[in-house]
Design an enzyme around this catalytic site. Structure first.
Site, PDB file in Angstrom:
ATOM      1  N   CYS A   1      53.594  26.848  93.373  1.00  0.00           N
ATOM      2  CA  CYS A   1      52.892  25.857  94.197  1.00  0.00           C
ATOM      3  C   CYS A   1      52.154  26.538  95.350  1.00  0.00           C
ATOM      4  CB  CYS A   1      53.879  24.821  94.718  1.00  0.00           C
ATOM      5  SG  CYS A   1      53.102  23.512  95.679  1.00  0.00           S
TER       6      CYS A   1
ATOM      7  N   CYS B   1      52.047  24.561  98.576  1.00  0.00           N
ATOM      8  CA  CYS B   1      53.322  24.543  99.296  1.00  0.00           C
ATOM      9  C   CYS B   1      53.587  25.876  99.979  1.00  0.00           C
ATOM     10  CB  CYS B   1      54.485  24.295  98.338  1.00  0.00           C
ATOM     11  SG  CYS B   1      54.229  22.966  97.181  1.00  0.00           S
ATOM     12  N   ASP B   2      53.372  26.969  99.264  1.00  0.00           N
ATOM     13  CA  ASP B   2      53.829  28.277  99.745  1.00  0.00           C
ATOM     14  C   ASP B   2      52.714  29.206 100.223  1.00  0.00           C
ATOM     15  OD1 ASP B   2      56.367  27.496  99.070  1.00  0.00           O
ATOM     16  OD2 ASP B   2      56.271  28.363  97.062  1.00  0.00           O
TER      17      ASP B   2
HETATM   18  C1  LIG Z   1      58.836  26.145  94.109  1.00  0.00           C
HETATM   19  C2  LIG Z   1      58.345  24.852  94.713  1.00  0.00           C
HETATM   20  C3  LIG Z   1      58.072  24.811  96.065  1.00  0.00           C
HETATM   21  C4  LIG Z   1      57.625  23.632  96.650  1.00  0.00           C
HETATM   22  N1  LIG Z   1      57.381  23.619  97.988  1.00  0.00           N
HETATM   23  C5  LIG Z   1      56.943  22.478  98.571  1.00  0.00           C
HETATM   24  C6  LIG Z   1      56.665  22.441  99.964  1.00  0.00           C
HETATM   25  O1  LIG Z   1      56.812  23.440 100.688  1.00  0.00           O
HETATM   26  N2  LIG Z   1      56.216  21.262 100.477  1.00  0.00           N
HETATM   27  C7  LIG Z   1      56.012  20.145  99.707  1.00  0.00           C
HETATM   28  O2  LIG Z   1      55.607  19.115 100.241  1.00  0.00           O
HETATM   29  N3  LIG Z   1      56.256  20.176  98.381  1.00  0.00           N
HETATM   30  C8  LIG Z   1      56.712  21.296  97.799  1.00  0.00           C
HETATM   31  N4  LIG Z   1      56.937  21.334  96.445  1.00  0.00           N
HETATM   32  C9  LIG Z   1      56.685  20.114  95.666  1.00  0.00           C
HETATM   33  C10 LIG Z   1      57.853  19.130  95.873  1.00  0.00           C
HETATM   34  O3  LIG Z   1      59.066  19.807  95.652  1.00  0.00           O
HETATM   35  C11 LIG Z   1      57.723  17.958  94.924  1.00  0.00           C
HETATM   36  O4  LIG Z   1      56.470  17.348  95.083  1.00  0.00           O
HETATM   37  C12 LIG Z   1      58.819  16.921  95.188  1.00  0.00           C
HETATM   38  O5  LIG Z   1      60.089  17.516  95.172  1.00  0.00           O
HETATM   39  C13 LIG Z   1      58.772  15.807  94.156  1.00  0.00           C
HETATM   40  O6  LIG Z   1      59.780  14.924  94.477  1.00  0.00           O
HETATM   41  P1  LIG Z   1      60.328  13.837  93.472  1.00  0.00           P
HETATM   42  O7  LIG Z   1      61.198  12.969  94.299  1.00  0.00           O
HETATM   43  O8  LIG Z   1      59.231  13.231  92.707  1.00  0.00           O
HETATM   44  O9  LIG Z   1      61.249  14.572  92.399  1.00  0.00           O
HETATM   45  P2  LIG Z   1      61.883  16.000  92.188  1.00  0.00           P
HETATM   46  O10 LIG Z   1      61.944  16.812  93.408  1.00  0.00           O
HETATM   47  O11 LIG Z   1      61.225  16.568  90.990  1.00  0.00           O
HETATM   48  O12 LIG Z   1      63.401  15.591  91.834  1.00  0.00           O
HETATM   49  C14 LIG Z   1      63.745  14.801  90.754  1.00  0.00           C
HETATM   50  C15 LIG Z   1      65.254  14.921  90.549  1.00  0.00           C
HETATM   51  O13 LIG Z   1      65.677  13.953  89.600  1.00  0.00           O
HETATM   52  C16 LIG Z   1      66.576  14.536  88.691  1.00  0.00           C
HETATM   53  N5  LIG Z   1      66.509  13.851  87.407  1.00  0.00           N
HETATM   54  C17 LIG Z   1      65.570  13.977  86.431  1.00  0.00           C
HETATM   55  N6  LIG Z   1      65.899  13.222  85.368  1.00  0.00           N
HETATM   56  C18 LIG Z   1      67.064  12.596  85.700  1.00  0.00           C
HETATM   57  C19 LIG Z   1      67.910  11.689  84.989  1.00  0.00           C
HETATM   58  N7  LIG Z   1      67.635  11.280  83.753  1.00  0.00           N
HETATM   59  N8  LIG Z   1      69.043  11.253  85.603  1.00  0.00           N
HETATM   60  C20 LIG Z   1      69.342  11.659  86.882  1.00  0.00           C
HETATM   61  N9  LIG Z   1      68.577  12.529  87.570  1.00  0.00           N
HETATM   62  C21 LIG Z   1      67.470  12.985  86.975  1.00  0.00           C
HETATM   63  C22 LIG Z   1      66.080  15.991  88.569  1.00  0.00           C
HETATM   64  O14 LIG Z   1      67.115  16.844  88.124  1.00  0.00           O
HETATM   65  C23 LIG Z   1      65.698  16.276  90.014  1.00  0.00           C
HETATM   66  O15 LIG Z   1      66.810  16.742  90.722  1.00  0.00           O
HETATM   67  C24 LIG Z   1      57.412  22.481  95.842  1.00  0.00           C
HETATM   68  C25 LIG Z   1      57.695  22.525  94.476  1.00  0.00           C
HETATM   69  C26 LIG Z   1      58.163  23.693  93.905  1.00  0.00           C
HETATM   70  C27 LIG Z   1      58.481  23.723  92.432  1.00  0.00           C
END
Ligand SMILES: Cc1cc2nc3c(=O)[nH]c(=O)nc-3n(C[C@H](O)[C@H](O)[C@H](O)COP(=O)(O)OP(=O)(O)OC[C@H]3O[C@@H](n4cnc5c(N)ncnc54)[C@H](O)[C@@H]3O)c2cc1C
Length: 356
Positions: A145, A148-149
């Protein structure tokens, strides 16, 4: 178990939805997953080190930010279950779902649970290339990302590499040019898959070198704990020739996989498997089912946008549940009951989802 609101997923979207739903006395149950898709409870931010763009925190460890969100949703009254939702039936209401006892590869528990409404916040997973050295230098040069980084001090005035050939790769590379000394973009084929405007912007940028027909081979760097990456061995896919180039950072821009397998055939999705929601409201194609976060957002994919959409989904769910109450409290007459069963549980006058 029956719940008014069930939230699936434990990233910023899931926990924000939980905080809002709990404060509205909806007694939400949040399934945080047990290493669902190989990601720890807390979601993608648990896979990164510093987060510097979440308002209110100048700099915070991704894992710590998620621990604090979890604590807050629990304190507000959310019941958090450390299991993965294995199967769901959204055809009739109340919705039915089943759990894995532990990880994704375990059998499905026979017990059936039900919910009046569901908020899907299962997120997405950034694709990795499994290059040798990737695990060692993940977070110490290798990232998925750039937005992000890319602004972290370790990348300023450095040579960086982006792998990918689509619009996301172009946008990530252009973002990196603001602070980097040089950005090399490795494109596997002989052309970009980006729009013409984006492609032109990239190929004419003075800090960018695009290497067509090239792939990454090996990530190299300091041989100590938490050592930084310093170079990348790349390969010309046509001639087979390899060379080592300076690289303090390597950014994968090769796509994401939204966690939507559970909902295939039940909810509308786009060609990449992202859930289609009504813009700004989180409504999916099934009434009573809402979605938030990366699972329905292939454009921004940020913690703050996920949290924002989690709030929206919870407020919409609350309103929708309230709209259902008169039908339940006043009792439906026989005609309405019959109509309700023929319309998949949706009584037309209480329909709040304009998509249906
Ligand atoms: C390496 C990296 C660095 C990042 N750094 C930043 C940053 O600095 N700033 C920023 O704003 N964004 C950053 N992002 C992006 C950010 O992490 C995502 O946009 C954000 O986390 C998305 O949130 P979400 O709630 O949609 O789901 P996610 O964070 O994707 O979490 C979803 C969760 O649901 C769980 N899940 C999935 N299916 C099921 C199921 N069937 N039953 C129960 N649980 C389930 C998954 O295991 C996961 O734990 C980064 C992403 C990455 C990969």
């Amino acid at each position: 178990m029956h719940s008014k609101v069930v939230i699936i997923g434990s990233g910023p979207a899931g926990h924000t939805a939980a905080i809002y739903a709990a404060r509205a006395d909806l007694n939400p149950v949040l399934y945080e997953g047990f290493l669902a898709l190989g990601i720890a409870a807390g979601g993608q931010l648990t896979t990164t080190d510093e987060v510097e763009n979440y308002p209110g925190f100048k700099k915070i460890q991704g894992g710590k930010l998620m621990d604090q969100m979890r604590e807050q949703s629990e304190e507000c009254g959310t019941e958090i279950v450390s299991q993965t939702v294995a199967k769901i039936d959204l055809k009739t209401r109340p919705f039915k779902y089943w759990l894995h006892p532990m990880g994704d590869d375990e059998e499905i528990e026979p017990e059936e649970h039900t919910a009046d409404s569901v908020i899907i916040a299962t997120g997405a997973k950034a694709r990795r290339l499994d290059l040798p050295g990737e695990t060692q230098y993940w977070g110490n040069g290798v990232s998925a990302c750039a937005v992000c980084d890319g602004s972290l001090p370790m990348f300023r005035d450095q040579s960086l590499v982006v792998i990918g050939g689509g619009d996301s790769a172009v946008e990530e590379a252009l973002y990196l040019t603001k602070k980097a000394k040089k950005v090399t973009v490795l494109v596997r084929r002989d052309k970009l898959r980006a729009s013409r405007t984006n492609a032109r912007r990239l190929t004419t940028h003075p800090k960018v070198e695009v290497k067509f027909n090239h792939s990454g081979v090996l990530i190299k760097g300091e041989e100590k704990k938490n050592g930084l990456m310093s170079s990348l061995v790349i390969k010309n896919n046509v001639t087979g020739e390899e060379q080592e180039i300076e690289a303090r950072g390597l950014f994968y821009a090769v796509g994401h996989d939204p966690a939507t397998t559970l909902f295939k055939g039940q909810l509308d999705m786009d060609e990449d498997g992202y859930l289609i929601t009504q813009a700004g409201r989180g409504l999916t194609s099934v009434e009573g089912v809402f979605a938030a976060g990366d699972v329905q957002d292939k454009r921004y994919r940020q913690a703050i946008t996920s949290a924002g959409s989690g709030c929206v989904a919870a407020l919409e769910a609350e309103k929708w549940l309230m709209d259902q109450e008169p039908a339940v409290e006043n009792g439906l007459d026989a005609e309405n009951q019959a109509e309700k069963s023929q319309t998949n549980g949706v009584v037309p006058e209480y329909r709040s989802n304009p998509l249906l």
